[in-house]
Motif scaffolding. Structure first.
Motif, PDB file in Angstrom:
ATOM      1  N   ARG A   1     -10.236  -0.356  -2.576  1.00 20.75           N
ATOM      2  CA  ARG A   1     -10.925   0.845  -3.055  1.00 20.75           C
ATOM      3  C   ARG A   1     -10.520   2.064  -2.235  1.00 20.75           C
ATOM      4  O   ARG A   1     -10.271   3.147  -2.782  1.00 20.75           O
ATOM      5  CB  ARG A   1     -12.443   0.633  -2.984  1.00 20.75           C
ATOM      6  CG  ARG A   1     -13.253   1.800  -3.510  1.00 20.75           C
ATOM      7  CD  ARG A   1     -12.865   2.154  -4.932  1.00 20.75           C
ATOM      8  NE  ARG A   1     -13.602   1.393  -5.908  1.00 20.75           N
ATOM      9  CZ  ARG A   1     -13.381   1.450  -7.215  1.00 20.75           C
ATOM     10  NH1 ARG A   1     -12.431   2.224  -7.693  1.00 20.75           N
ATOM     11  NH2 ARG A   1     -14.077   0.711  -8.038  1.00 20.75           N
ATOM     12  N   ARG A   2     -10.410   1.921  -0.933  1.00 19.60           N
ATOM     13  CA  ARG A   2      -9.960   3.038  -0.096  1.00 19.60           C
ATOM     14  C   ARG A   2      -8.525   3.421  -0.416  1.00 19.60           C
ATOM     15  O   ARG A   2      -8.170   4.606  -0.398  1.00 19.60           O
ATOM     16  CB  ARG A   2     -10.112   2.686   1.385  1.00 19.60           C
ATOM     17  CG  ARG A   2     -11.560   2.768   1.882  1.00 19.60           C
ATOM     18  CD  ARG A   2     -11.648   2.551   3.365  1.00 19.60           C
ATOM     19  NE  ARG A   2     -11.484   1.142   3.717  1.00 19.60           N
ATOM     20  CZ  ARG A   2     -10.887   0.714   4.823  1.00 19.60           C
ATOM     21  NH1 ARG A   2     -10.373   1.576   5.678  1.00 19.60           N
ATOM     22  NH2 ARG A   2     -10.806  -0.578   5.076  1.00 19.60           N
ATOM     23  N   LEU A   3      -7.693   2.428  -0.742  1.00 22.22           N
ATOM     24  CA  LEU A   3      -6.319   2.729  -1.134  1.00 22.22           C
ATOM     25  C   LEU A   3      -6.289   3.503  -2.453  1.00 22.22           C
ATOM     26  O   LEU A   3      -5.498   4.443  -2.612  1.00 22.22           O
ATOM     27  CB  LEU A   3      -5.519   1.424  -1.268  1.00 22.22           C
ATOM     28  CG  LEU A   3      -4.083   1.550  -1.787  1.00 22.22           C
ATOM     29  CD1 LEU A   3      -3.261   2.475  -0.898  1.00 22.22           C
ATOM     30  CD2 LEU A   3      -3.435   0.166  -1.876  1.00 22.22           C
ATOM     31  N   GLU A   4      -7.140   3.128  -3.399  1.00 22.58           N
ATOM     32  CA  GLU A   4      -7.194   3.861  -4.669  1.00 22.58           C
ATOM     33  C   GLU A   4      -7.598   5.319  -4.454  1.00 22.58           C
ATOM     34  O   GLU A   4      -7.075   6.222  -5.102  1.00 22.58           O
ATOM     35  CB  GLU A   4      -8.165   3.179  -5.629  1.00 22.58           C
ATOM     36  CG  GLU A   4      -7.644   1.877  -6.191  1.00 22.58           C
ATOM     37  CD  GLU A   4      -8.465   1.392  -7.365  1.00 22.58           C
ATOM     38  OE1 GLU A   4      -7.945   1.389  -8.494  1.00 22.58           O
ATOM     39  OE2 GLU A   4      -9.629   1.009  -7.144  1.00 22.58           O
TER      40      GLU A   4
ATOM     41  N   ALA B   1       0.836  -1.205   0.000  1.00 21.30           N
ATOM     42  CA  ALA B   1       0.000   0.000   0.000  1.00 21.30           C
ATOM     43  C   ALA B   1       0.868   1.251   0.000  1.00 21.30           C
ATOM     44  O   ALA B   1       0.620   2.202  -0.758  1.00 21.30           O
ATOM     45  CB  ALA B   1      -0.934  -0.017   1.207  1.00 21.30           C
ATOM     46  N   MET B   2       1.910   1.265   0.833  1.00 23.76           N
ATOM     47  CA  MET B   2       2.782   2.439   0.880  1.00 23.76           C
ATOM     48  C   MET B   2       3.544   2.612  -0.431  1.00 23.76           C
ATOM     49  O   MET B   2       3.704   3.736  -0.924  1.00 23.76           O
ATOM     50  CB  MET B   2       3.770   2.328   2.044  1.00 23.76           C
ATOM     51  CG  MET B   2       4.749   3.495   2.149  1.00 23.76           C
ATOM     52  SD  MET B   2       3.920   5.112   2.316  1.00 23.76           S
ATOM     53  CE  MET B   2       3.510   5.071   4.076  1.00 23.76           C
ATOM     54  N   GLU B   3       4.004   1.524  -1.035  1.00 21.42           N
ATOM     55  CA  GLU B   3       4.701   1.626  -2.313  1.00 21.42           C
ATOM     56  C   GLU B   3       3.787   2.181  -3.399  1.00 21.42           C
ATOM     57  O   GLU B   3       4.229   2.960  -4.263  1.00 21.42           O
ATOM     58  CB  GLU B   3       5.241   0.258  -2.716  1.00 21.42           C
ATOM     59  CG  GLU B   3       6.435  -0.194  -1.884  1.00 21.42           C
ATOM     60  CD  GLU B   3       6.807  -1.652  -2.119  1.00 21.42           C
ATOM     61  OE1 GLU B   3       7.922  -2.042  -1.748  1.00 21.42           O
ATOM     62  OE2 GLU B   3       5.963  -2.410  -2.667  1.00 21.42           O
ATOM     63  N   SER B   4       2.512   1.806  -3.372  1.00 25.29           N
ATOM     64  CA  SER B   4       1.547   2.353  -4.333  1.00 25.29           C
ATOM     65  C   SER B   4       1.422   3.858  -4.171  1.00 25.29           C
ATOM     66  O   SER B   4       1.384   4.604  -5.162  1.00 25.29           O
ATOM     67  CB  SER B   4       0.177   1.695  -4.130  1.00 25.29           C
ATOM     68  OG  SER B   4       0.210   0.322  -4.427  1.00 25.29           O
ATOM     69  N   MET B   5       1.381   4.301  -2.930  1.00 28.79           N
ATOM     70  CA  MET B   5       1.262   5.733  -2.659  1.00 28.79           C
ATOM     71  C   MET B   5       2.519   6.467  -3.128  1.00 28.79           C
ATOM     72  O   MET B   5       2.428   7.517  -3.781  1.00 28.79           O
ATOM     73  CB  MET B   5       1.062   5.951  -1.164  1.00 28.79           C
ATOM     74  CG  MET B   5      -0.225   5.355  -0.593  1.00 28.79           C
ATOM     75  SD  MET B   5      -1.714   6.194  -1.185  1.00 28.79           S
ATOM     76  CE  MET B   5      -1.501   7.816  -0.464  1.00 28.79           C
TER      77      MET B   5
ATOM     78  N   ALA C   1      -0.190  -0.321   5.625  1.00 25.62           N
ATOM     79  CA  ALA C   1       0.830   0.315   4.783  1.00 25.62           C
ATOM     80  C   ALA C   1       1.819  -0.685   4.208  1.00 25.62           C
ATOM     81  O   ALA C   1       2.236  -0.565   3.053  1.00 25.62           O
ATOM     82  CB  ALA C   1       1.571   1.392   5.587  1.00 25.62           C
ATOM     83  N   GLY C   2       2.206  -1.693   4.979  1.00 26.53           N
ATOM     84  CA  GLY C   2       3.181  -2.659   4.512  1.00 26.53           C
ATOM     85  C   GLY C   2       2.590  -3.896   3.877  1.00 26.53           C
ATOM     86  O   GLY C   2       3.322  -4.817   3.500  1.00 26.53           O
TER      87      GLY C   2
END
Length: 318
Positions: free
Chosen positions: A155-158, A107-111, A142-143
Protein backbone atom coordinates in the motif's frame (compact mmCIF):
# COMPACT_ATOMS: atom_id res chain seq x y z
CA UNK A 1 -8.93 33.44 -4.24
CA UNK A 2 -11.61 32.54 -6.77
CA UNK A 3 -12.44 33.63 -10.30
CA UNK A 4 -15.49 33.20 -12.52
CA UNK A 5 -15.66 31.62 -15.93
CA UNK A 6 -17.87 32.93 -18.72
CA UNK A 7 -20.70 30.68 -17.58
CA UNK A 8 -20.73 32.37 -14.18
CA UNK A 9 -19.51 29.33 -12.20
CA UNK A 10 -16.88 29.88 -9.55
CA UNK A 11 -13.44 28.54 -10.47
CA UNK A 12 -11.37 27.71 -7.37
CA UNK A 13 -8.05 29.45 -6.78
CA UNK A 14 -4.77 27.93 -5.65
CA UNK A 15 -5.97 27.68 -2.04
CA UNK A 16 -8.78 25.28 -3.02
CA UNK A 17 -7.81 21.76 -4.10
CA UNK A 18 -11.29 20.39 -4.86
CA UNK A 19 -14.56 22.21 -5.42
CA UNK A 20 -17.95 20.84 -6.47
CA UNK A 21 -21.20 22.66 -7.20
CA UNK A 22 -24.52 20.81 -7.29
CA UNK A 23 -22.68 17.68 -8.42
CA UNK A 24 -25.10 14.83 -9.21
CA UNK A 25 -24.89 11.38 -10.77
CA UNK A 26 -27.79 9.22 -11.94
CA UNK A 27 -27.65 5.55 -12.89
CA UNK A 28 -30.93 5.19 -14.72
CA UNK A 29 -33.43 6.51 -12.18
CA UNK A 30 -31.20 5.81 -9.15
CA UNK A 31 -29.55 8.86 -7.62
CA UNK A 32 -26.03 7.86 -6.59
CA UNK A 33 -25.04 11.46 -5.87
CA UNK A 34 -27.39 14.36 -5.17
CA UNK A 35 -26.38 18.03 -5.41
CA UNK A 36 -22.97 17.72 -3.77
CA UNK A 37 -21.44 21.07 -2.75
CA UNK A 38 -17.95 20.48 -1.44
CA UNK A 39 -14.86 22.60 -0.79
CA UNK A 40 -11.51 21.02 0.08
CA UNK A 41 -8.72 23.42 1.13
CA UNK A 42 -5.29 22.76 -0.34
CA UNK A 43 -2.60 21.10 1.76
CA UNK A 44 -4.91 19.12 4.06
CA UNK A 45 -5.90 15.52 4.70
CA UNK A 46 -9.58 15.50 3.78
CA UNK A 47 -11.77 12.55 4.74
CA UNK A 48 -14.91 11.59 2.83
CA UNK A 49 -16.76 9.47 5.40
CA UNK A 50 -19.79 7.28 4.83
CA UNK A 51 -21.04 3.69 4.83
CA UNK A 52 -20.65 1.39 1.86
CA UNK A 53 -22.98 2.50 -0.92
CA UNK A 54 -23.18 6.10 0.29
CA UNK A 55 -21.74 7.61 -2.90
CA UNK A 56 -18.06 7.90 -1.99
CA UNK A 57 -16.68 5.86 -4.89
CA UNK A 58 -19.00 7.60 -7.36
CA UNK A 59 -17.70 10.97 -6.16
CA UNK A 60 -14.05 10.00 -6.41
CA UNK A 61 -14.71 8.51 -9.84
CA UNK A 62 -16.05 11.86 -11.07
CA UNK A 63 -13.22 13.85 -9.47
CA UNK A 64 -10.65 11.54 -11.09
CA UNK A 65 -12.39 11.93 -14.50
CA UNK A 66 -13.37 8.25 -14.67
CA UNK A 67 -17.10 9.11 -14.56
CA UNK A 68 -19.00 12.03 -16.05
CA UNK A 69 -21.44 13.80 -13.77
CA UNK A 70 -25.09 13.95 -14.75
CA UNK A 71 -25.42 17.50 -13.44
CA UNK A 72 -23.24 20.10 -11.76
CA UNK A 73 -19.58 21.08 -11.87
CA UNK A 74 -16.33 19.98 -10.25
CA UNK A 75 -12.80 21.34 -10.28
CA UNK A 76 -9.66 19.58 -9.12
CA UNK A 77 -6.40 21.53 -8.77
CA UNK A 78 -8.01 24.39 -10.68
CA UNK A 79 -9.13 22.33 -13.70
CA UNK A 80 -12.71 21.41 -14.62
CA UNK A 81 -13.18 17.62 -14.50
CA UNK A 82 -15.37 17.45 -17.63
CA UNK A 83 -13.95 20.22 -19.83
CA UNK A 84 -10.29 19.84 -18.83
CA UNK A 85 -9.96 16.15 -18.02
CA UNK A 86 -6.40 15.93 -19.36
CA UNK A 87 -5.20 18.72 -17.08
CA UNK A 88 -6.91 17.10 -14.10
CA UNK A 89 -5.21 13.75 -14.78
CA UNK A 90 -1.77 15.36 -14.92
CA UNK A 91 -2.39 17.08 -11.58
CA UNK A 92 -3.66 14.12 -9.55
CA UNK A 93 -2.45 10.82 -8.20
CA UNK A 94 -4.87 7.96 -7.54
CA UNK A 95 -4.69 4.86 -5.34
CA UNK A 96 -7.68 2.61 -5.83
CA UNK A 97 -9.18 0.31 -3.23
CA UNK A 98 -8.13 -2.73 -5.27
CA UNK A 99 -4.40 -3.27 -5.63
CA UNK A 100 -3.04 -2.53 -9.13
CA UNK A 101 0.67 -3.36 -8.74
CA UNK A 102 2.40 -5.78 -11.11
CA UNK A 103 3.38 -8.66 -8.84
CA UNK A 104 6.49 -9.58 -10.88
CA UNK A 105 8.19 -6.18 -10.83
CA UNK A 106 10.46 -4.88 -8.10
CA UNK A 107 9.42 -1.80 -6.12
CA UNK A 108 11.85 0.37 -8.08
CA UNK A 109 10.68 -1.08 -11.41
CA UNK A 110 7.08 -0.23 -10.45
CA UNK A 111 8.11 3.35 -9.77
CA UNK A 112 10.11 3.68 -13.01
CA UNK A 113 7.31 2.26 -15.15
CA UNK A 114 4.84 4.76 -13.66
CA UNK A 115 7.30 7.57 -14.32
CA UNK A 116 7.65 6.50 -17.96
CA UNK A 117 3.87 6.49 -18.39
CA UNK A 118 3.90 10.16 -17.39
CA UNK A 119 6.79 10.94 -19.72
CA UNK A 120 9.42 11.70 -17.11
CA UNK A 121 12.95 11.55 -18.61
CA UNK A 122 15.33 8.93 -17.24
CA UNK A 123 17.33 11.04 -14.74
CA UNK A 124 14.19 12.72 -13.38
CA UNK A 125 12.41 9.36 -13.11
CA UNK A 126 15.30 7.83 -11.17
CA UNK A 127 15.57 10.80 -8.83
CA UNK A 128 11.82 10.97 -8.14
CA UNK A 129 11.54 7.21 -7.63
CA UNK A 130 14.44 7.08 -5.21
CA UNK A 131 13.20 10.10 -3.23
CA UNK A 132 9.65 8.80 -2.94
CA UNK A 133 10.66 5.29 -1.88
CA UNK A 134 12.75 6.92 0.82
CA UNK A 135 9.87 9.23 1.82
CA UNK A 136 7.52 6.26 2.24
CA UNK A 137 10.07 4.27 4.23
CA UNK A 138 10.75 1.85 1.36
CA UNK A 139 14.36 2.60 0.43
CA UNK A 140 15.45 -0.83 1.66
CA UNK A 141 12.71 -2.52 -0.40
CA UNK A 142 13.60 -0.98 -3.76
CA UNK A 143 14.96 -4.23 -5.17
CA UNK A 144 12.30 -6.50 -3.68
CA UNK A 145 9.70 -8.12 -5.94
CA UNK A 146 6.18 -6.89 -5.22
CA UNK A 147 4.75 -10.36 -4.52
CA UNK A 148 7.18 -10.76 -1.62
CA UNK A 149 6.06 -7.55 0.13
CA UNK A 150 3.52 -7.37 2.93
CA UNK A 151 0.09 -5.80 2.40
CA UNK A 152 1.04 -2.62 4.23
CA UNK A 153 4.30 -2.27 2.30
CA UNK A 154 2.45 -2.71 -0.99
CA UNK A 155 0.00 0.00 0.00
CA UNK A 156 2.84 2.42 0.77
CA UNK A 157 4.42 1.53 -2.58
CA UNK A 158 1.14 2.30 -4.36
CA UNK A 159 1.05 5.71 -2.67
CA UNK A 160 4.67 6.39 -3.64
CA UNK A 161 3.95 5.33 -7.24
CA UNK A 162 0.94 7.68 -7.43
CA UNK A 163 3.20 10.60 -6.47
CA UNK A 164 6.03 10.03 -8.94
CA UNK A 165 4.83 12.68 -11.43
CA UNK A 166 4.40 15.36 -8.75
CA UNK A 167 0.59 15.63 -8.44
CA UNK A 168 -1.08 18.37 -6.44
CA UNK A 169 -3.94 16.18 -5.19
CA UNK A 170 -3.72 12.54 -4.11
CA UNK A 171 -6.96 10.53 -4.16
CA UNK A 172 -7.12 7.41 -1.99
CA UNK A 173 -10.15 5.11 -2.08
CA UNK A 174 -10.37 3.24 1.25
CA UNK A 175 -6.56 3.31 1.60
CA UNK A 176 -6.22 1.16 4.73
CA UNK A 177 -8.84 -1.53 4.11
CA UNK A 178 -7.49 -4.91 5.22
CA UNK A 179 -4.48 -3.48 7.04
CA UNK A 180 -3.70 -4.13 10.71
CA UNK A 181 -3.92 -1.20 13.19
CA UNK A 182 -0.14 -0.67 13.33
CA UNK A 183 0.17 -0.51 9.54
CA UNK A 184 -2.85 1.81 9.29
CA UNK A 185 -1.14 4.17 11.73
CA UNK A 186 2.07 4.08 9.67
CA UNK A 187 0.19 4.90 6.45
CA UNK A 188 -1.59 7.79 8.21
CA UNK A 189 1.73 9.22 9.38
CA UNK A 190 3.18 9.11 5.88
CA UNK A 191 0.10 10.88 4.50
CA UNK A 192 0.42 13.56 7.17
CA UNK A 193 4.06 14.02 6.14
CA UNK A 194 3.03 14.54 2.51
CA UNK A 195 0.75 17.39 3.49
CA UNK A 196 3.06 18.98 6.04
CA UNK A 197 6.32 18.90 4.10
CA UNK A 198 5.24 18.72 0.46
CA UNK A 199 1.97 20.69 0.36
CA UNK A 200 0.04 17.83 -1.26
CA UNK A 201 -3.71 17.60 -0.67
CA UNK A 202 -4.89 14.13 0.34
CA UNK A 203 -8.52 13.26 -0.40
CA UNK A 204 -9.42 9.88 1.07
CA UNK A 205 -12.67 7.95 1.22
CA UNK A 206 -13.31 5.80 4.26
CA UNK A 207 -15.95 4.13 6.38
CA UNK A 208 -13.51 3.73 9.29
CA UNK A 209 -14.31 6.18 12.07
CA UNK A 210 -10.81 6.00 13.53
CA UNK A 211 -9.28 6.91 10.20
CA UNK A 212 -11.60 9.89 9.81
CA UNK A 213 -10.63 11.13 13.29
CA UNK A 214 -7.12 11.83 11.98
CA UNK A 215 -8.24 14.01 9.06
CA UNK A 216 -8.01 17.80 9.11
CA UNK A 217 -11.55 18.05 7.76
CA UNK A 218 -14.34 15.57 7.08
CA UNK A 219 -17.39 15.50 4.87
CA UNK A 220 -20.04 12.93 5.84
CA UNK A 221 -22.11 11.48 3.01
CA UNK A 222 -25.15 9.21 3.21
CA UNK A 223 -27.44 8.01 0.42
CA UNK A 224 -25.63 10.27 -2.04
CA UNK A 225 -26.16 13.46 -0.01
CA UNK A 226 -23.75 15.55 2.04
CA UNK A 227 -25.05 15.63 5.62
CA UNK A 228 -22.25 17.40 7.51
CA UNK A 229 -18.83 18.94 6.96
CA UNK A 230 -16.14 20.29 9.30
CA UNK A 231 -13.16 19.29 11.41
CA UNK A 232 -13.65 16.25 13.68
CA UNK A 233 -13.81 18.57 16.67
CA UNK A 234 -16.38 20.86 15.06
CA UNK A 235 -18.61 17.97 14.07
CA UNK A 236 -18.51 16.39 17.52
CA UNK A 237 -19.17 19.75 19.19
CA UNK A 238 -22.66 19.62 17.64
CA UNK A 239 -23.41 16.67 19.94
CA UNK A 240 -21.99 18.59 22.89
CA UNK A 241 -22.53 15.91 25.52
CA UNK A 242 -20.75 12.87 26.90
CA UNK A 243 -22.30 9.42 26.85
CA UNK A 244 -22.68 7.95 30.35
CA UNK A 245 -23.42 4.22 30.61
CA UNK A 246 -24.43 2.53 33.88
CA UNK A 247 -24.66 -1.19 34.60
CA UNK A 248 -26.79 -1.87 37.67
CA UNK A 249 -28.85 -4.48 39.52
CA UNK A 250 -32.06 -2.99 38.13
CA UNK A 251 -31.62 -0.88 35.00
CA UNK A 252 -35.30 0.02 34.68
CA UNK A 253 -35.46 1.42 38.23
CA UNK A 254 -32.23 3.35 37.68
CA UNK A 255 -33.48 4.80 34.39
CA UNK A 256 -36.67 6.01 36.04
CA UNK A 257 -34.72 7.48 38.99
CA UNK A 258 -32.31 9.34 36.71
CA UNK A 259 -35.19 10.88 34.79
CA UNK A 260 -36.94 11.88 38.03
CA UNK A 261 -33.96 13.12 40.04
CA UNK A 262 -31.84 14.70 37.31
CA UNK A 263 -34.32 15.47 34.53
CA UNK A 264 -32.16 13.61 32.01
CA UNK A 265 -33.50 11.37 29.25
CA UNK A 266 -32.32 7.77 29.37
CA UNK A 267 -32.19 4.74 27.07
CA UNK A 268 -32.19 1.21 28.50
CA UNK A 269 -30.81 -1.73 26.58
CA UNK A 270 -28.58 -4.81 26.79
CA UNK A 271 -25.58 -2.57 27.47
CA UNK A 272 -27.18 -0.89 30.48
CA UNK A 273 -28.64 2.56 31.05
CA UNK A 274 -27.37 5.27 28.73
CA UNK A 275 -27.76 9.03 29.07
CA UNK A 276 -26.19 12.20 27.70
CA UNK A 277 -24.66 14.91 29.89
CA UNK A 278 -22.54 17.99 29.03
CA UNK A 279 -19.94 16.97 31.64
CA UNK A 280 -20.35 13.27 32.25
CA UNK A 281 -17.41 12.97 34.65
CA UNK A 282 -18.90 15.60 36.95
CA UNK A 283 -22.29 13.87 36.94
CA UNK A 284 -20.98 10.44 37.98
CA UNK A 285 -20.39 11.24 41.70
CA UNK A 286 -23.90 12.67 41.95
CA UNK A 287 -25.39 9.57 40.33
CA UNK A 288 -23.56 7.29 42.74
CA UNK A 289 -24.67 9.37 45.74
CA UNK A 290 -28.33 9.70 44.77
CA UNK A 291 -29.17 6.29 43.31
CA UNK A 292 -30.17 3.56 45.77
CA UNK A 293 -29.81 0.63 43.36
CA UNK A 294 -26.31 -0.96 43.41
CA UNK A 295 -24.17 0.22 40.47
CA UNK A 296 -21.70 -2.29 39.04
CA UNK A 297 -19.92 -0.01 36.58
CA UNK A 298 -20.02 3.48 35.07
CA UNK A 299 -18.30 4.57 31.86
CA UNK A 300 -18.06 8.06 30.40
CA UNK A 301 -17.26 8.53 26.70
CA UNK A 302 -16.95 11.82 24.76
CA UNK A 303 -18.93 12.24 21.54
CA UNK A 304 -17.71 10.18 18.57
CA UNK A 305 -18.08 10.53 14.82
CA UNK A 306 -20.52 7.64 14.98
CA UNK A 307 -22.64 9.83 17.30
CA UNK A 308 -22.38 12.61 14.70
CA UNK A 309 -23.54 10.24 11.95
CA UNK A 310 -26.42 9.06 14.15
CA UNK A 311 -27.37 12.66 14.92
CA UNK A 312 -27.60 13.58 11.23
CA UNK A 313 -29.01 10.37 9.75
CA UNK A 314 -30.84 8.59 12.56
CA UNK A 315 -28.61 5.50 12.35
CA UNK A 316 -25.02 4.54 13.09
CA UNK A 317 -22.35 4.08 10.47
CA UNK A 318 -21.19 0.77 11.94
Amino acid sequence: MQTHNRGGAIVPGADIAVRTEELSKLYGTREALVGLDLTVPAGQVFGFLGPNGAGKTTTIGILCTLLRPTLGHAWVAGAHVAREAGRVRRRIGVVFQEQTLDQDLTAMESMRMQAELYGLPGPAARAASTALLDLMGLADRAGHVVRTLSGGTRRRLEIARALVHGPRVLFLDEPTTGLDPQTRAAVREHLRLLCREHGITVFLTTHHLEEAEHCDRIAIIDDGELVAEGSPGELKAVIGADLVTLRTDDDERVAEAVRRLFGVATVTGPGGVRLRAPDGAALVPRLCAELTVPIHSVTVAPPTLDDVFLHHTGRTIR
